[in-house]
Design an enzyme around this catalytic site. Structure first.
Site, PDB file in Angstrom:
ATOM      1  N   CYS A   1       7.674  13.849 -10.719  1.00 47.30           N
ATOM      2  CA  CYS A   1       8.099  14.393  -9.420  1.00 47.30           C
ATOM      3  C   CYS A   1       9.443  15.101  -9.533  1.00 47.30           C
ATOM      4  O   CYS A   1       9.690  16.110  -8.870  1.00 47.30           O
ATOM      5  CB  CYS A   1       8.145  13.277  -8.373  1.00 47.30           C
ATOM      6  SG  CYS A   1       6.495  12.660  -7.973  1.00 47.30           S
TER       7      CYS A   1
ATOM      8  N   ARG B   1       0.848  -1.191   0.000  1.00 51.32           N
ATOM      9  CA  ARG B   1       0.000   0.000   0.000  1.00 51.32           C
ATOM     10  C   ARG B   1       0.886   1.245   0.000  1.00 51.32           C
ATOM     11  O   ARG B   1       2.074   1.176   0.312  1.00 51.32           O
ATOM     12  CB  ARG B   1      -0.923   0.006   1.221  1.00 51.32           C
ATOM     13  CG  ARG B   1      -0.191   0.141   2.523  1.00 51.32           C
ATOM     14  CD  ARG B   1      -1.157   0.168   3.701  1.00 51.32           C
ATOM     15  NE  ARG B   1      -0.422   0.474   4.922  1.00 51.32           N
ATOM     16  CZ  ARG B   1      -0.941   0.396   6.136  1.00 51.32           C
ATOM     17  NH1 ARG B   1      -2.196   0.030   6.307  1.00 51.32           N
ATOM     18  NH2 ARG B   1      -0.214   0.704   7.194  1.00 51.32           N
TER      19      ARG B   1
ATOM     20  N   CYS C   1       8.968  10.273  -4.144  1.00 52.23           N
ATOM     21  CA  CYS C   1       8.921   9.578  -5.439  1.00 52.23           C
ATOM     22  C   CYS C   1       9.908  10.243  -6.413  1.00 52.23           C
ATOM     23  O   CYS C   1      10.014  11.459  -6.472  1.00 52.23           O
ATOM     24  CB  CYS C   1       7.498   9.654  -5.992  1.00 52.23           C
ATOM     25  SG  CYS C   1       7.337   8.966  -7.643  1.00 52.23           S
TER      26      CYS C   1
ATOM     27  N   CYS D   1       9.911   9.693  -9.823  1.00 55.32           N
ATOM     28  CA  CYS D   1       9.476   9.545 -11.215  1.00 55.32           C
ATOM     29  C   CYS D   1       9.740  10.853 -11.965  1.00 55.32           C
ATOM     30  O   CYS D   1      10.073  11.875 -11.347  1.00 55.32           O
ATOM     31  CB  CYS D   1       7.989   9.178 -11.281  1.00 55.32           C
ATOM     32  SG  CYS D   1       6.886  10.564 -10.979  1.00 55.32           S
TER      33      CYS D   1
ATOM     34  N   CYS E   1       2.299   7.213  -6.923  1.00 55.91           N
ATOM     35  CA  CYS E   1       2.883   8.543  -7.020  1.00 55.91           C
ATOM     36  C   CYS E   1       1.767   9.574  -6.844  1.00 55.91           C
ATOM     37  O   CYS E   1       0.857   9.648  -7.669  1.00 55.91           O
ATOM     38  CB  CYS E   1       3.565   8.709  -8.374  1.00 55.91           C
ATOM     39  SG  CYS E   1       3.938  10.435  -8.692  1.00 55.91           S
TER      40      CYS E   1
ATOM     41  N   GLU F   1      -6.264   6.249  15.487  1.00 56.11           N
ATOM     42  CA  GLU F   1      -5.954   4.841  15.733  1.00 56.11           C
ATOM     43  C   GLU F   1      -5.265   4.765  17.090  1.00 56.11           C
ATOM     44  O   GLU F   1      -4.326   5.510  17.350  1.00 56.11           O
ATOM     45  CB  GLU F   1      -5.007   4.284  14.665  1.00 56.11           C
ATOM     46  CG  GLU F   1      -5.602   4.303  13.280  1.00 56.11           C
ATOM     47  CD  GLU F   1      -4.649   3.759  12.211  1.00 56.11           C
ATOM     48  OE1 GLU F   1      -3.603   3.187  12.575  1.00 56.11           O
ATOM     49  OE2 GLU F   1      -4.950   3.924  11.028  1.00 56.11           O
TER      50      GLU F   1
ATOM     51  N   GLU G   1      -1.900   7.943   6.758  1.00 51.29           N
ATOM     52  CA  GLU G   1      -0.505   8.101   7.208  1.00 51.29           C
ATOM     53  C   GLU G   1       0.447   8.513   6.083  1.00 51.29           C
ATOM     54  O   GLU G   1       1.382   7.775   5.754  1.00 51.29           O
ATOM     55  CB  GLU G   1      -0.030   6.809   7.856  1.00 51.29           C
ATOM     56  CG  GLU G   1      -0.770   6.496   9.134  1.00 51.29           C
ATOM     57  CD  GLU G   1      -0.148   5.363   9.940  1.00 51.29           C
ATOM     58  OE1 GLU G   1       0.572   4.538   9.357  1.00 51.29           O
ATOM     59  OE2 GLU G   1      -0.384   5.313  11.157  1.00 51.29           O
TER      60      GLU G   1
HETATM   61  C1  GLA Z   1      -0.984   2.342  10.884  1.00 54.61           C
HETATM   62  C2  GLA Z   1      -2.015   2.336   9.771  1.00 54.61           C
HETATM   63  C3  GLA Z   1      -3.034   1.273   9.933  1.00 54.61           C
HETATM   64  C4  GLA Z   1      -2.398   0.010  10.375  1.00 54.61           C
HETATM   65  C5  GLA Z   1      -1.691   0.258  11.659  1.00 54.61           C
HETATM   66  C6  GLA Z   1      -1.154  -0.975  12.317  1.00 54.61           C
HETATM   67  O1  GLA Z   1      -1.294   3.149  11.941  1.00 54.61           O
HETATM   68  O2  GLA Z   1      -2.649   3.563   9.617  1.00 54.61           O
HETATM   69  O3  GLA Z   1      -3.672   1.103   8.714  1.00 54.61           O
HETATM   70  O4  GLA Z   1      -1.537  -0.416   9.387  1.00 54.61           O
HETATM   71  O5  GLA Z   1      -0.627   1.119  11.383  1.00 54.61           O
HETATM   72  O6  GLA Z   1      -0.315  -1.676  11.523  1.00 54.61           O
HETATM   73 ZN    ZN Z   2       6.193  10.542  -8.797  1.00 54.28          ZN
END
Ligand code: GLA
Ligand code: ZN
Length: 655
Positions: free
Chosen positions: A153, A103, A148, A150, A107, A299, A142
């Site tokens: 960029c 994940r 990047c 590329c 870019c 979180e 996050e």
């Molecule tokens: C981060 C991410 C979540 C998850 C947690 C725990 O805080 O935002 O999606 O991945 O870590 O791994």
């Molecule tokens: Zn890029």
């Protein structure tokens, strides 16, 4: 206080949704965050949307009067998008595309990717914005500064440089590029720092590149904010923030967002040496300081952490309740726990939620349910604010420059801030951690650790602050460089010499060696209880001009040749004063210095707090609440006579 959970309905069989929502309702969960990574379920193939499942999810929570935070799912584009448009894949510093399948590997400046984002955001927001249960949007997940490499960029970096400097010759002048034949003769030669050891690159270039990388991610967040605002004019928007390798400038990141949210994973095992006991509070104070407003936890620690590392010990009894309450005490009115249930599939299956894989409520679930009830008791304190008289300045450029060119073994930028935060926290004095350029008007004591990169605005603020009666604390490594990350050719602390009333004659990066420090200021000595302390990591050998000496290097230790020379000073300046801490001291010396400073400045404090116990005060109109938190593994008796169990929070309301 409002408690919520992060929920991923797309990861569970639909038959479980109602049971999950019923359980949440039963224990008092008030908010769920959904949609974060569910792009492929929302848009299974390009332009074909399926929101029927999300409609049912939203309905289930709406029926139970549980609020929702809706996320843009853009951190995880679907596999079809990578296949169809390989140009949206991020390029690493080595020039190769980053492997997909995880994940965040897109870019964020790529035009195709942005077009895809805009369409999914429009579809989502248009569909749900009318539902009054949607109380906030979270953009992406996050984000980090955009590193990047590329072509797009790289061009972006060049354009950023052109805007800042005008001509390549102006870059040469600012960077003093005669070193190692670094002079540019055309814009094509201006490139992001490439792979290899970053420390061998020109520090002026790497600092500017980091500024660009931060601006670039801020631009992406602003792009998404505007997409949302086209379809929803009012619901508050945030992004979930964290501490990462390539940190964007926090203050820029949240400038146009409505509130700060933070992903808070405090330790489940506390360090024995107590040195970092207050570091959870440090992070929370920094988050509150970003907008100088209350914030959210998006979180929050719920179970053992693990997956790409060995699993951590599970949170000890009291931690789930206590750490959430601690966030509340530091200004978080809303805390969402990550996550409702531990994933049974995917890379993150060992990052534990409130419920384990077996879906059977256990110890952590029961403690979480207790937290939900406890939170309801303090509804009235929601929105109450923290007003502190002490601030610590944080600068994004400082952190980056310090990290890039490590000043001495064992010496880290954030650690230097934490030493002071810890000292004031330990005597019950609340601290705000704020942008170095922020206004200082509301404060009486301002600590400005390691102002490595000189910023004229910061300098002017600090001089005026002292002139008007404030107490400033400066430290070693201040005034070292100009804003281009080049050293200033002047005796240290250069532009701060007049304020500090000292000159640094020589410095010594002693790293892991230690030196004896002798306190000679009578007030400090008295608070400290003895004359001796320790000097570590860094020693400025000071020649006071107008300052009085508060501590000298003693005759013992590694650095015999400057025994007797000044290490810590205080200078009367205008109506106020400036302390200069030329070395890095042991923890108890910071504690006693903090007490000496608050006494001299007339800020109230406590000298009866057991180690690891924090006090914060939140106010609303005439009312106030004093929060006392035991951030240790032992029970602790406090001044009220109450005994706090490990991680227990006590709240004392006052009219
Ligand atoms: C981060 C991410 C979540 C998850 C947690 C725990 O805080 O935002 O999606 O991945 O870590 O791994
Ligand atoms: Zn890029």
């Amino acid at each position: 206080m409002r408690i919520g959970v992060d929920y991923y309905p797309e990861q569970w069989d639909e038959t479980m949704w109602e049971q999950d929502a019923d359980r949440m309702k039963e224990i008092g969960v008030e908010i769920v965050r959904v949609g974060e990574f569910a792009w492929s379920r929302m848009e299974p193939t390009e332009g074909v949307y399926d929101f029927a499942w999300l409609d049912r999810v939203v309905q289930i929570f709406t029926d139970r009067e549980i609020d929702l935070v809706l996320c843009t799912p853009t951190c995880t584009p679907p596999q079809w998008a990578f296949e169809k448009y390989p140009e949206i894949i991020q390029v690493g510093a080595d020039g190769a595309k980053i492997p997909i399948g995880i994940r965040g590997h897109r870019c964020v400046t790529n035009a195709t990717y942005r077009r895809l984002c805009e369409k999914i955001i429009q579809a989502l927001v248009e569909r749900y914005h009318d539902n009054p249960r949607i109380i906030a949007y979270q953009i992406d997940n996050e984000v980090e500064a955009n590193h990047c490499r590329c072509e797009e960029c790289t061009q972006g970096f060049r354009a950023w440089m052109q805007k800042k400097y005008g001509t390549p010759q102006a870059v040469n002048a600012a960077y003093r590029n005669t070193v190692w034949s670094g002079e540019y003769s055309s814009w094509e030669e201006v490139k992001p720092p490439t792979a290899g050891v970053l420390q061998w690159q020109n520090p002026s270039l790497t600092l500017d590149y980091n500024r660009y990388a931060s601006d670039s991610i801020v631009d992406y967040i602003e792009f998404q904010r505007q997409c949302i605002r086209k379809w929803d004019a009012t619901v508050p928007i945030t992004t979930n923030n964290w501490f990462c390798e390539n940190m964007p400038d926090f203050y820029d990141l949240f400038e146009h967002l409505d509130f700060v949210s933070y992903d808070n994973y405090p330790l489940s095992v506390l360090p024995e040496d107590e040195e970092s006991l207050y570091s959870h509070a440090f992070h929370l104070d920094l988050m509150r300081g970003i907008k100088q407003q209350n914030f959210w936890i998006m979180e929050q620690l719920s179970g053992a952490m693990g997956s790409w590392m060995p699993m951590s010990p599970t949170p000890r009894p009291g931690m789930i309740r206590g750490y959430a309450a601690q966030a509340f005490a530091h200004g978080a009115d809303t805390v969402l726990h990550f996550r409702w249930r531990t994933a049974c599939s995917g890379a993150e299956m060992y990052w534990h939620g409130i419920l384990d894989h077996n879906n059977v409520p256990g110890r952590r679930y029961r403690e979480f349910a207790e937290l939900c009830s406890w939170a309801k008791k303090w509804k009235e304190a929601e929105g109450a604010v923290i007003q502190n008289e002490v601030a610590i300045l944080y600068g994004s450029a400082q952190e980056y420059a310090f990290k890039l060119q490590h000043q001495a073994e064992g010496m880290y930028y954030l650690e230097q801030l934490k030493l002071f935060h810890d000292a004031f926290t330990s005597i019950g004095v609340g601290v705000d951690i704020i942008n170095e350029t922020a206004s200082l008007e509301q404060y009486r004591i301002v600590i400005a650790p390691t102002l490595l990169i000189t910023n004229e605005e910061v300098k002017d603020h600090l001089y005026h602050f002292a002139e008007d009666g404030g107490s400033v604390v400066l430290t070693n490594r201040c005034g070292v460089k100009d804003s281009y990350n080049c050293c200033i050719m002047q005796a240290l602390p250069t532009v701060y010499e007049e304020l500090a009333g000292v000159r640094v004659e020589e410095y010594d990066a002693i790293g892991s060696h230690e030196h004896d420090l002798q306190l000679c200021d009578s007030a400090w000595k008295q608070v400290h209880g003895e004359q001796s302390a320790k000097a570590m990591q860094w020693c400025d050998i000071l020649a006071p001009t107008t300052a009085k000496t508060m501590a000298v290097y003693g005759p013992k230790g590694f650095s015999l040749f400057y025994g007797g020379r000044a290490a810590v000073t205080c200078n009367e300046y205008g109506e106020g004063r400036a302390y200069y801490v030329g070395t890095v001291m042991n923890r108890s010396a910071y504690h006693s210095l903090a007490q000496t400073i608050v006494e001299e400045t007339g800020v109230s404090y406590r000298n009866d707090l057991p180690p690891g116990v924090e006090v914060t005060v939140r106010k609303k109109g005439q009312k106030s609440w004093t929060f006392v938190f035991n951030n240790t593994m032992h029970s602790q008796k406090i001044w009220t006579g109450d005994v706090l169990q490990p991680f227990e929070m006590q709240v004392y309301p006052e009219k």
